[in-house]
Design a protein around this motif. Sequence first.
Motif, PDB file in Angstrom:
ATOM      1  N   LYS A   2       0.829  -1.202   0.000  1.00  0.00           N
ATOM      2  CA  LYS A   2       0.000   0.000   0.000  1.00  0.00           C
ATOM      3  C   LYS A   2       0.861   1.248   0.000  1.00  0.00           C
ATOM      4  CE  LYS A   2      -3.628   2.519   2.485  1.00  0.00           C
ATOM      5  NZ  LYS A   2      -3.240   3.731   1.838  1.00  0.00           N
ATOM      6  N   LEU A   3       1.926   1.271   0.811  1.00  0.00           N
ATOM      7  CA  LEU A   3       2.809   2.436   0.851  1.00  0.00           C
ATOM      8  C   LEU A   3       3.515   2.645  -0.480  1.00  0.00           C
ATOM      9  CD1 LEU A   3       4.399   2.093   4.403  1.00  0.00           C
ATOM     10  CD2 LEU A   3       2.726   3.781   3.638  1.00  0.00           C
ATOM     11  N   ILE A   4       3.929   1.568  -1.107  1.00  0.00           N
ATOM     12  CA  ILE A   4       4.585   1.680  -2.414  1.00  0.00           C
ATOM     13  C   ILE A   4       3.610   2.232  -3.440  1.00  0.00           C
ATOM     14  CG2 ILE A   4       5.608   0.366  -4.316  1.00  0.00           C
ATOM     15  CD1 ILE A   4       6.852  -1.442  -2.133  1.00  0.00           C
ATOM     16  N   ASN A   5       2.396   1.724  -3.436  1.00  0.00           N
ATOM     17  CA  ASN A   5       1.381   2.224  -4.372  1.00  0.00           C
ATOM     18  C   ASN A   5       1.047   3.688  -4.099  1.00  0.00           C
ATOM     19  OD1 ASN A   5       1.189  -0.164  -5.837  1.00  0.00           O
ATOM     20  ND2 ASN A   5      -0.326  -1.007  -4.443  1.00  0.00           N
ATOM     21  N   ASP A   6       0.977   4.068  -2.804  1.00  0.00           N
ATOM     22  CA  ASP A   6       0.730   5.472  -2.454  1.00  0.00           C
ATOM     23  C   ASP A   6       1.865   6.352  -2.968  1.00  0.00           C
ATOM     24  OD1 ASP A   6      -1.615   4.750  -1.209  1.00  0.00           O
ATOM     25  OD2 ASP A   6      -0.806   4.941   0.832  1.00  0.00           O
ATOM     26  N   TYR A   7       3.101   5.887  -2.790  1.00  0.00           N
ATOM     27  CA  TYR A   7       4.261   6.643  -3.280  1.00  0.00           C
ATOM     28  C   TYR A   7       4.191   6.811  -4.792  1.00  0.00           C
ATOM     29  CZ  TYR A   7       9.030   7.737  -4.654  1.00  0.00           C
ATOM     30  OH  TYR A   7      10.126   8.318  -5.219  1.00  0.00           O
ATOM     31  N   ASN A   8       3.923   5.739  -5.488  1.00  0.00           N
ATOM     32  CA  ASN A   8       3.859   5.790  -6.951  1.00  0.00           C
ATOM     33  C   ASN A   8       2.735   6.708  -7.423  1.00  0.00           C
ATOM     34  OD1 ASN A   8       6.022   4.032  -7.108  1.00  0.00           O
ATOM     35  ND2 ASN A   8       4.771   2.234  -7.506  1.00  0.00           N
ATOM     36  N   SER A   9       1.647   6.744  -6.696  1.00  0.00           N
ATOM     37  CA  SER A   9       0.508   7.586  -7.086  1.00  0.00           C
ATOM     38  C   SER A   9       0.799   9.071  -6.883  1.00  0.00           C
ATOM     39  CB  SER A   9      -0.724   7.212  -6.263  1.00  0.00           C
ATOM     40  OG  SER A   9      -1.125   5.900  -6.560  1.00  0.00           O
ATOM     41  N   ALA A  10       1.722   9.373  -5.967  1.00  0.00           N
ATOM     42  CA  ALA A  10       2.013  10.771  -5.636  1.00  0.00           C
ATOM     43  C   ALA A  10       2.881  11.454  -6.688  1.00  0.00           C
ATOM     44  CB  ALA A  10       2.708  10.847  -4.275  1.00  0.00           C
ATOM     45  N   SER A  13       6.948   8.654 -11.030  1.00  0.00           N
ATOM     46  CA  SER A  13       7.990   7.639 -11.121  1.00  0.00           C
ATOM     47  C   SER A  13       7.682   6.486 -10.179  1.00  0.00           C
ATOM     48  CB  SER A  13       9.355   8.240 -10.786  1.00  0.00           C
ATOM     49  OG  SER A  13       9.385   8.678  -9.452  1.00  0.00           O
ATOM     50  N   LEU A  14       8.319   5.372 -10.430  1.00  0.00           N
ATOM     51  CA  LEU A  14       8.133   4.191  -9.591  1.00  0.00           C
ATOM     52  C   LEU A  14       9.079   4.223  -8.402  1.00  0.00           C
ATOM     53  CD1 LEU A  14       7.945   1.331 -12.256  1.00  0.00           C
ATOM     54  CD2 LEU A  14       6.053   2.369 -11.012  1.00  0.00           C
ATOM     55  N   ALA A  15       8.689   3.556  -7.332  1.00  0.00           N
ATOM     56  CA  ALA A  15       9.592   3.358  -6.201  1.00  0.00           C
ATOM     57  C   ALA A  15      10.793   2.559  -6.706  1.00  0.00           C
ATOM     58  CB  ALA A  15       8.872   2.605  -5.091  1.00  0.00           C
ATOM     59  N   ILE A  16      11.967   2.866  -6.175  1.00  0.00           N
ATOM     60  CA  ILE A  16      13.196   2.203  -6.605  1.00  0.00           C
ATOM     61  C   ILE A  16      13.745   1.364  -5.462  1.00  0.00           C
ATOM     62  CG2 ILE A  16      15.557   2.536  -7.434  1.00  0.00           C
ATOM     63  CD1 ILE A  16      14.650   5.231  -8.571  1.00  0.00           C
ATOM     64  N   LEU A  39      13.764  -1.966 -10.001  1.00  0.00           N
ATOM     65  CA  LEU A  39      14.994  -2.483  -9.410  1.00  0.00           C
ATOM     66  C   LEU A  39      16.166  -1.883 -10.165  1.00  0.00           C
ATOM     67  CD1 LEU A  39      15.829  -4.452  -7.184  1.00  0.00           C
ATOM     68  CD2 LEU A  39      15.861  -6.260  -8.893  1.00  0.00           C
ATOM     69  N   ASP A  40      17.034  -1.149  -9.447  1.00  0.00           N
ATOM     70  CA  ASP A  40      18.100  -0.416 -10.114  1.00  0.00           C
ATOM     71  C   ASP A  40      19.301  -0.293  -9.173  1.00  0.00           C
ATOM     72  OD1 ASP A  40      19.394   1.053 -12.057  1.00  0.00           O
ATOM     73  OD2 ASP A  40      17.965   2.708 -12.052  1.00  0.00           O
ATOM     74  N   MET A  41      20.464  -0.040  -9.765  1.00  0.00           N
ATOM     75  CA  MET A  41      21.653   0.256  -8.981  1.00  0.00           C
ATOM     76  C   MET A  41      21.518   1.699  -8.496  1.00  0.00           C
ATOM     77  SD  MET A  41      23.263  -2.581  -9.059  1.00  0.00           S
ATOM     78  CE  MET A  41      24.949  -2.323  -8.582  1.00  0.00           C
ATOM     79  N   VAL A  42      21.379   1.907  -7.200  1.00  0.00           N
ATOM     80  CA  VAL A  42      21.101   3.245  -6.689  1.00  0.00           C
ATOM     81  C   VAL A  42      22.356   4.064  -6.412  1.00  0.00           C
ATOM     82  CG1 VAL A  42      18.869   2.577  -5.743  1.00  0.00           C
ATOM     83  CG2 VAL A  42      20.884   2.511  -4.283  1.00  0.00           C
ATOM     84  N   GLY A  43      23.527   3.436  -6.423  1.00  0.00           N
ATOM     85  CA  GLY A  43      24.768   4.177  -6.185  1.00  0.00           C
ATOM     86  C   GLY A  43      24.931   5.373  -7.102  1.00  0.00           C
ATOM     87  N   PRO A  44      24.805   5.196  -8.420  1.00  0.00           N
ATOM     88  CA  PRO A  44      24.922   6.352  -9.323  1.00  0.00           C
ATOM     89  C   PRO A  44      23.832   7.410  -9.097  1.00  0.00           C
ATOM     90  CG  PRO A  44      25.221   4.310 -10.532  1.00  0.00           C
ATOM     91  CD  PRO A  44      24.757   3.934  -9.152  1.00  0.00           C
TER      92      PRO A  44
END
Length: 59
Positions: A2-10, A13-16, A39-44
């Motif tokens: 639910k939190l991920i969907n709320d984030y995406n709706s706001a 972009s998608l949650a990473i 799903l991504d490499m978040v370092g960069p």
Amino acid sequence: MKLINDYNSAGNSLAIACKLVANNLNLADKLEKVSAIKLDMVGPIIKDLAEKDYEFLTF
């Protein structure tokens, strides 16, 4: 989820989720199947934001 969907709706972009952490926890295959999470490499991404003087909250 639910939190991920709320984030995406706001935003537009998608949650990473960090691919390296997901691999280390053997969760990458499961997370790749969730369409609400990128799903991504978040370092960069973090490096780029730090160079733009963003401040980070960690806990």
